[in-house]
Scaffold this motif. Structure first.
Motif, short mmCIF file in Angstrom:
data_model
loop_
_atom_site.label_atom_id
_atom_site.label_comp_id
_atom_site.label_asym_id
_atom_site.label_seq_id
_atom_site.Cartn_x
_atom_site.Cartn_y
_atom_site.Cartn_z
N GLY A 1 23.90 -6.31 0.23
CA GLY A 1 23.52 -6.26 -1.18
C GLY A 1 22.18 -6.84 -1.52
N LEU A 2 21.41 -7.26 -0.52
CA LEU A 2 20.09 -7.83 -0.77
C LEU A 2 19.03 -6.73 -0.72
CD1 LEU A 2 20.35 -11.04 1.44
CD2 LEU A 2 20.29 -10.97 -1.06
N PRO A 3 17.89 -6.92 -1.41
CA PRO A 3 16.83 -5.92 -1.38
C PRO A 3 16.09 -5.94 -0.05
CG PRO A 3 16.13 -7.82 -2.65
CD PRO A 3 17.58 -8.05 -2.32
N THR A 4 15.42 -4.85 0.27
CA THR A 4 14.64 -4.77 1.50
C THR A 4 13.42 -5.67 1.41
OG1 THR A 4 13.50 -2.82 0.63
CG2 THR A 4 15.39 -2.44 2.07
N SER A 5 12.79 -5.91 2.55
CA SER A 5 11.66 -6.83 2.63
C SER A 5 10.39 -6.20 2.08
CB SER A 5 11.43 -7.26 4.08
OG SER A 5 12.60 -7.83 4.62
N GLY A 6 9.49 -7.08 1.60
CA GLY A 6 8.19 -6.62 1.15
C GLY A 6 8.21 -6.03 -0.23
N GLY A 7 7.02 -5.99 -0.85
CA GLY A 7 6.92 -5.43 -2.19
C GLY A 7 7.36 -6.44 -3.23
N LEU A 8 6.67 -6.48 -4.35
CA LEU A 8 7.03 -7.41 -5.41
C LEU A 8 8.27 -6.93 -6.15
CD1 LEU A 8 3.56 -8.20 -7.01
CD2 LEU A 8 5.00 -9.78 -5.76
N PRO A 9 9.19 -7.84 -6.51
CA PRO A 9 10.30 -7.46 -7.37
C PRO A 9 9.77 -6.97 -8.71
CG PRO A 9 10.66 -9.63 -6.41
CD PRO A 9 9.25 -9.24 -6.09
N PHE B 1 0.82 -1.20 0.00
CA PHE B 1 0.00 0.00 0.00
C PHE B 1 0.86 1.27 0.00
CE2 PHE B 1 -2.07 3.43 2.35
CZ PHE B 1 -3.26 3.58 1.63
N LEU B 2 1.92 1.26 0.80
CA LEU B 2 2.78 2.44 0.89
C LEU B 2 3.46 2.75 -0.44
CD1 LEU B 2 4.42 1.85 4.39
CD2 LEU B 2 2.73 3.59 3.80
N TYR B 3 3.97 1.71 -1.09
CA TYR B 3 4.64 1.95 -2.37
C TYR B 3 3.66 2.37 -3.47
CZ TYR B 3 9.10 0.11 -0.70
OH TYR B 3 10.29 -0.08 -0.01
N GLN B 4 2.48 1.75 -3.46
CA GLN B 4 1.52 2.03 -4.53
C GLN B 4 0.74 3.32 -4.32
OE1 GLN B 4 -1.00 -1.42 -5.13
NE2 GLN B 4 0.74 -2.82 -5.24
N LYS B 5 0.32 3.59 -3.07
CA LYS B 5 -0.61 4.69 -2.83
C LYS B 5 0.04 5.92 -2.19
CE LYS B 5 -4.02 2.13 -4.28
NZ LYS B 5 -4.65 2.40 -5.60
N VAL B 6 1.08 5.73 -1.42
CA VAL B 6 1.69 6.85 -0.69
C VAL B 6 2.95 7.34 -1.41
CG1 VAL B 6 2.66 7.63 1.50
CG2 VAL B 6 0.75 6.00 1.48
N ILE B 7 3.94 6.46 -1.54
CA ILE B 7 5.17 6.84 -2.22
C ILE B 7 4.97 6.91 -3.73
CG2 ILE B 7 7.61 6.23 -2.55
CD1 ILE B 7 7.51 4.71 0.08
N GLN B 8 4.12 6.01 -4.24
CA GLN B 8 3.77 5.95 -5.66
C GLN B 8 4.99 5.73 -6.55
OE1 GLN B 8 1.38 9.44 -6.50
NE2 GLN B 8 -0.38 8.62 -5.41
N LYS B 9 5.86 4.84 -6.09
CA LYS B 9 7.02 4.42 -6.87
C LYS B 9 7.23 2.93 -6.65
CE LYS B 9 9.87 8.64 -6.42
NZ LYS B 9 11.19 9.14 -5.90
N ARG B 10 7.89 2.29 -7.63
CA ARG B 10 8.33 0.93 -7.40
C ARG B 10 9.45 0.94 -6.35
NH1 ARG B 10 8.79 -1.09 -13.69
NH2 ARG B 10 6.58 -1.60 -13.99
N LYS B 11 9.54 -0.15 -5.62
CA LYS B 11 10.55 -0.21 -4.55
C LYS B 11 11.95 0.03 -5.10
CE LYS B 11 11.77 -4.17 -2.63
NZ LYS B 11 11.75 -5.39 -1.78
N GLU B 12 12.25 -0.54 -6.28
CA GLU B 12 13.58 -0.40 -6.85
C GLU B 12 13.92 1.05 -7.21
OE1 GLU B 12 11.33 -2.49 -7.71
OE2 GLU B 12 12.11 -4.54 -7.64
N ASP B 13 12.88 1.88 -7.39
CA ASP B 13 13.10 3.28 -7.76
C ASP B 13 13.17 4.20 -6.54
OD1 ASP B 13 13.00 2.56 -10.46
OD2 ASP B 13 10.83 2.78 -10.55
#
Length: 291
Positions: free
Chosen positions: A275-283, A177-189
Motif C-alpha cells: 500500500g505504499l507509493p513507488t519511489s521517486g517523484g514528489l508527492p 524527468f520521466l514523469y514531467q517530460k516523457v509521461i507528462q503526468k503526476r505519479k499519482e495519476d
C-alpha cells in the motif's frame, strides 16, 4: 555493486501511508529494511556467475580477457559449479547492506558487508583457499585475524559511497524527468505499470552512471582482498591509472545495470503490495507547494 538501500529510497515519494501503517513509524522502517534486504540479496544472488567472472577478470586480466572467453575458461577448467562460488556471501552480504540503507548510512552498511565481501572474493578466485562461507570465515581469521575481514574496507567505502550518492541522485532526477517530460503526468495519476516502468528505466540509468564512477575502487577492493597488493597505494601502482577505470568496466556495467534495475523493481513491488507509493517523484501535496 555498490547498492540500493531501504531507508534512503523511502526519503522521497512516500507521502501516503499504507493501510494501518503510519509513514516513518518503526513498522514502516522495518518494512523498508526487509524490502531492501530481500531486493538486494535476491538480485545479487541471481548474478553470482557474472560476479565470479568480474572478480577473476580484475585479479587475472590476462587469463580472463573478455566476458565470453572468461566464462569458457571457468567452465572448462573448474566446471559449471565454479560460476556459483561465493553465492552465500553475495546473498547474505548484500542482504545486510541492502537492509542497512545507503548514502548517509553506507558507512555502517559497508562495515557489515566487508567480512562477507572478503570471504566471497577469496572463494571466487582462490577455490583451494575455501569452498564457501562456512570454511571461509575461519580460514580468513586463522591466517589474517580480524584485519583480514576489513583490509578492503576503505576502498569499499570509496566504491560504495560515491556509487550510492550518485545512483540515488541520478535515480531521483531521472524519475522526475520521466514523469514531467516523457509521461507528462503526476505519479499519482499514472498506472502501476507506468510507475514501475519509470522505476526500472531510472534504475538502469542510475546503476550504469554509478558503475563508471565506482570502477577504480572496485578494482582496488579485489586486489586487496586477494593480497595482490599490500595497501591502496601499491594497488593503484600495480593496476595502473588507466586500468583502474577500464578494467572489468564492460562486465560491471553488464552486471550492475540489470541488478540495480531489478532491485528497484522488487523494492517498489513490495511497496505497492503493502500500500505504499513507488519511489521517486514528489508527492502531490509537496509538488503543489513547490509550484
Amino acid at each position: 555493486m555498490g547498492d540500493a538501500g531501504a531507508a534512503a529510497r523511502a526519503a522521497r515519494g512516500d507521502g501516503a501511508a499504507a493501510a494501518g501503517m503510519r509513514v516513518f513509524s518503526p513498522e514502516y522502517y522495518a518494512l523498508c529494511a526487509g524490502g531492501g534486504m530481500l531486493a538486494a540479496g535476491a538480485t545479487h544472488l541471481a548474478i553470482t556467475p557474472l560476479d565470479v567472472l568480474k572478480v577473476n577478470m580484475q585479479v587475472n586480466p590476462m587469463k580472463y580477457s573478455s566476458i565470453f572467453a572468461g566464462l569458457n575458461v571457468l567452465v572448462k577448467e573448474e566446471g559449471p559449479s565454479s560460476l556459483w562460488r561465493g553465492w552465500g556471501g553475495k546473498f547474505l552480504g548484500y542482504g545486510v547492506q541492502g537492509g542497512c540503507s545507503s548514502a548517509s548510512a553506507q558507512i555502517i552498511a559497508d562495515v557489515g558487508l566487508s567480512p562477507f565481501e572478503s570471504v566471497k572474493v577469496r572463494v571466487q578466485t582462490q577455490p583451494m583457499f575455501a569452498k564457501g562461507l562456512i570454511d571461509g570465515f575461519p580460514r580468513v581469521y586463522a591466517t589474517e585475524g580480524l584485519s583480514g575481514f576489513y583490509r578492503g574496507l576503505l576502498p569499499l567505502w570509496g566504491r560504495n559511497l560515491p556509487f550510492s550518492m550518485l545512483m540515488f541522485s541520478t535515480f531521483e532526477h531521472t524519475v522526475d524527468f520521466l514523469y514531467q517530460k516523457v509521461i507528462q503526468k503526476r505519479k499519482e495519476d499514472c498506472s502501476t505499470i507506468q510507475q514501475l516502468g519509470a522505476t526500472c528505466l531510472a534504475g538502469y540509468i542510475s546503476g550504469a552512471v554509478g558503475t563508471v564512477v565506482s570502477n577504480p575502487a572496485d578494482n582496488i577492493v579485489s586486489s586487496l582482498y586477494n593480497k595482490k597488493a599490500e595497501n591502496i597505494i601499491h594497488a593503484v601502482k600495480s593496476i595502473g591509472l588507466r586500468n583502474l577505470f577500464i578494467r572489468s568496466l564492460p562486465i560491471r556495467i553488464t552486471l550492475v545495470g540489470p541488478v540495480i534495475t531489478m532491485q528497484w523493481f522488487f523494492y517498489d513491488t513490495i511497496k505497492i503490495l503493502t500500500g505504499l507509493p513507488t519511489s521517486g517523484g514528489l508527492p502531490r501535496d509537496l509538488e503543489e507547494l513547490n509550484v
